[in-house]
Write a protein that holds these residues in place. Structure first.
Motif, mmCIF file in Angstrom:
data_model
loop_
_atom_site.group_PDB
_atom_site.id
_atom_site.type_symbol
_atom_site.label_atom_id
_atom_site.label_comp_id
_atom_site.label_asym_id
_atom_site.label_seq_id
_atom_site.Cartn_x
_atom_site.Cartn_y
_atom_site.Cartn_z
ATOM 1 N N VAL A 107 0.839 -1.205 0.000
ATOM 2 C CA VAL A 107 0.000 0.000 0.000
ATOM 3 C C VAL A 107 0.874 1.255 0.000
ATOM 4 N N PHE A 108 1.917 1.241 0.826
ATOM 5 C CA PHE A 108 2.820 2.398 0.877
ATOM 6 C C PHE A 108 3.484 2.647 -0.478
ATOM 7 N N LEU A 109 3.982 1.580 -1.114
ATOM 8 C CA LEU A 109 4.659 1.725 -2.402
ATOM 9 C C LEU A 109 3.686 2.139 -3.508
ATOM 10 N N CYS A 110 2.438 1.682 -3.424
ATOM 11 C CA CYS A 110 1.427 2.105 -4.405
ATOM 12 C C CYS A 110 1.135 3.597 -4.269
ATOM 13 N N ILE A 111 1.025 4.061 -3.034
ATOM 14 C CA ILE A 111 0.783 5.491 -2.796
ATOM 15 C C ILE A 111 1.966 6.317 -3.289
ATOM 16 N N LEU A 112 3.171 5.838 -2.999
ATOM 17 C CA LEU A 112 4.380 6.545 -3.429
ATOM 18 C C LEU A 112 4.453 6.617 -4.961
ATOM 19 N N THR A 113 4.174 5.502 -5.622
ATOM 20 C CA THR A 113 4.209 5.472 -7.087
ATOM 21 C C THR A 113 3.147 6.393 -7.681
ATOM 22 N N SER A 114 1.953 6.376 -7.097
ATOM 23 C CA SER A 114 0.875 7.250 -7.579
ATOM 24 C C SER A 114 1.249 8.720 -7.409
ATOM 25 N N ALA A 115 1.909 9.037 -6.292
ATOM 26 C CA ALA A 115 2.330 10.424 -6.056
ATOM 27 C C ALA A 115 3.365 10.860 -7.096
ATOM 28 N N ILE A 116 4.329 9.985 -7.398
ATOM 29 C CA ILE A 116 5.343 10.321 -8.411
ATOM 30 C C ILE A 116 4.695 10.465 -9.786
ATOM 31 N N ALA A 118 1.651 11.440 -10.369
ATOM 32 C CA ALA A 118 0.940 12.726 -10.344
ATOM 33 C C ALA A 118 1.914 13.892 -10.529
ATOM 34 N N ILE A 119 3.085 13.783 -9.898
ATOM 35 C CA ILE A 119 4.106 14.839 -10.044
ATOM 36 C C ILE A 119 4.563 14.938 -11.494
ATOM 37 N N PHE A 120 4.792 13.807 -12.127
ATOM 38 C CA PHE A 120 5.254 13.814 -13.514
ATOM 39 C C PHE A 120 4.175 14.337 -14.463
ATOM 40 N N ILE A 121 2.915 14.043 -14.160
ATOM 41 C CA ILE A 121 1.837 14.604 -14.980
ATOM 42 C C ILE A 121 1.781 16.119 -14.803
ATOM 43 N N LEU A 122 1.976 16.575 -13.557
ATOM 44 C CA LEU A 122 1.942 18.010 -13.262
ATOM 45 C C LEU A 122 3.087 18.754 -13.952
ATOM 46 N N ASN A 132 14.577 12.059 -22.364
ATOM 47 C CA ASN A 132 14.586 10.593 -22.493
ATOM 48 C C ASN A 132 13.179 10.002 -22.599
ATOM 49 N N ASN A 133 12.267 10.728 -23.245
ATOM 50 C CA ASN A 133 10.934 10.229 -23.602
ATOM 51 C C ASN A 133 9.998 10.143 -22.385
ATOM 52 N N LYS A 134 9.175 11.161 -22.235
ATOM 53 C CA LYS A 134 8.260 11.202 -21.085
ATOM 54 C C LYS A 134 7.199 10.113 -21.171
ATOM 55 N N ASN A 135 6.811 9.717 -22.405
ATOM 56 C CA ASN A 135 5.808 8.661 -22.539
ATOM 57 C C ASN A 135 6.300 7.341 -21.954
ATOM 58 N N LEU A 136 7.589 7.060 -22.177
ATOM 59 C CA LEU A 136 8.168 5.854 -21.576
ATOM 60 C C LEU A 136 8.155 5.937 -20.055
ATOM 61 N N SER A 137 8.376 7.129 -19.523
ATOM 62 C CA SER A 137 8.331 7.304 -18.065
ATOM 63 C C SER A 137 6.946 6.991 -17.528
ATOM 64 N N PHE A 138 5.911 7.433 -18.229
ATOM 65 C CA PHE A 138 4.545 7.158 -17.799
ATOM 66 C C PHE A 138 4.233 5.661 -17.890
ATOM 67 N N VAL A 139 4.667 5.024 -18.985
ATOM 68 C CA VAL A 139 4.445 3.578 -19.132
ATOM 69 C C VAL A 139 5.159 2.823 -18.019
ATOM 70 N N LEU A 140 6.384 3.226 -17.724
ATOM 71 C CA LEU A 140 7.157 2.569 -16.675
ATOM 72 C C LEU A 140 6.509 2.752 -15.308
ATOM 73 N N CYS A 337 15.525 4.245 -8.078
ATOM 74 C CA CYS A 337 16.740 4.566 -8.831
ATOM 75 C C CYS A 337 16.475 5.460 -10.042
ATOM 76 N N ILE A 338 15.332 5.289 -10.685
ATOM 77 C CA ILE A 338 15.077 6.040 -11.916
ATOM 78 C C ILE A 338 14.327 7.342 -11.670
ATOM 79 N N PHE A 339 13.388 7.354 -10.740
ATOM 80 C CA PHE A 339 12.510 8.520 -10.608
ATOM 81 C C PHE A 339 12.856 9.447 -9.444
ATOM 82 N N PHE A 340 13.491 8.943 -8.412
ATOM 83 C CA PHE A 340 13.851 9.825 -7.306
ATOM 84 C C PHE A 340 14.831 10.929 -7.721
#
Length: 364
Positions: A107-116, A118-122, A132-140, A337-340
């Motif tokens: 649950v904690f990791l799901c919330i953290l991933t959802s927050a990241i 949301a930040i990337f969408i913002l 390095n391709n934002k669409n790939l970041s969203f897919v990942l 490693c990739i998004f922080f």
């Protein structure tokens, strides 16, 4: 009266003496419940010894010559006088400390991933997100989020449908994630090569090639899963023989080759991503993700290599817990490693989040 009392007393004593001297027809005591008779080393057939019933057997009457075997779903009590139902073991949703830890972490990791996400969408139109391709970041990010959620398929009482979905779902989602990482690594390489004047790599720059890489690599895993499910699909299994006192409700993978083919395919993609990212990790790009990708793939491969012997050496709910832990750890490794590093720039070094800074870094 006195003479009569003496006479009765003498008669009673005589009767006691006579009865006590009558020989018994057996020379051994009756065997108690939980034991059985075995012939004794004696010339008298009426003599025997008492021995406890063998494992998995009971006797519930006195003087039993044979023990009765309990069914596969039962086991004798401590005295071996009755068969009791075995405990049923699986990794439940509730009333288990291991499950509580895994669910809380998920649950904690799901919330953290959802927050990241949301930040990337913002901040989707800023250079650090677009690099390095934002669409790939969203897919990942979405594939990592779904990988965390697929943990719930491994919890609870296994049934045929969850057994079918467990390994194939996590295998396909992880393949999409690793394919996205591979495509991002190739994007870094192409972006550097295309900066040189007259470079032939220019025609490969864009979103089509990374999307094609993700599609082709993911399709390979889908084909493996389809072959696995059509030839020898996983199914629910009641293991009553591994432990004496409990029945393990688990998923039989059906085809061991199919299961390890799914893991092996992911491992090959992860190894290719790691090697490519390692070679391009020092390219002059301020938003070069290659060094972070290389480390994330190192974490990913290390977790799954360590998981296999641990997975094979455990049984029951602990085997499921090992696989869930590997899923959470490897997915969290990709996320951190990739998004922080990008989130760190977005919030703490916004001056680096400019197109000018990006171009200056690439031209060095």
């Amino acid at each position: 009266m006195e003479d009569a009392g003496k006479l009765l007393g003498a008669t009673g004593r005589l009767q006691y003496i006579i009865e006590g001297s009558i020989p018994r027809s057996q020379c051994s005591d009756d065997c108690l419940p939980g034991n059985r008779k075995v012939p004794a080393s004696s010339i008298h057939k009426c003599c025997y010894d008492c021995v406890p019933c063998s494992e998995g057997e009971i006797s519930n009457v006195t003087g039993s010559e044979n023990c009765m075997k309990c069914t596969d779903h039962e086991w004798p009590n401590e005295n071996k006088t009755q068969c009791n139902g075995k405990l049923v073991e699986y990794l439940p949703f509730t009333n288990d400390n291991i499950s509580l830890f895994l669910i809380t972490s998920t649950v904690f990791l799901c919330i953290l991933t959802s927050a990241i996400l949301a930040i990337f969408i913002l901040y989707e139109n800023t250079p650090v997100v677009r690099a390095n391709n934002k669409n790939l970041s969203f897919v990942l990010l979405v594939s990592i989020l779904l990988s965390f959620l697929c943990v719930f398929l491994f919890l609870g009482h296994p049934v045929d449908i969850t057994c079918l979905l467990r390994q194939t779902t996590f295998g396909i989602l992880f393949t999409i994630a690793v394919s996205s990482v591979l495509a991002k690594t190739i994007t870094v390489f192409l972006a550097f090569k295309a900066t040189k004047p007259g470079s032939a790599w220019m025609k490969w720059v864009g979103t089509k090639l990374p999307n094609l890489i993700v599609f082709i690599c993911s399709s390979g895993q889908v084909v493996i899963c389809i072959v696995w499910l059509t030839t020898s699909p996983p199914f629910q299994e009641m293991d009553a023989h591994s432990f004496h006192t409990k029945i393990i409700v688990q998923c039989n993978e059906g085809s061991v080759i199919g299961f390890y083919s799914v893991l092996g395919y992911m491992g090959i993609l992860a190894a290719v991503s790691f090697m490519l990212a390692f070679f391009v990790r020092k390219l002059p790009d301020s938003f070069n993700e290659a060094k972070y990708i290389a480390f994330s793939m190192l974490v990913f491969c290390s977790v799954w290599i360590a998981m296999i012997p641990a997975y094979l050496s455990t049984k029951g709910k602990y085997m499921v817990a090992v696989e869930i832990f590997a899923i959470l750890t490897s997915s969290a490794g990709l996320l951190v490693c990739i998004f922080f590093p990008k989130c760190y720039i977005l919030f703490f070094h916004p001056e680096l989040n400019t197109k000018k800074h990006l171009l200056d870094s690439r031209n060095k």
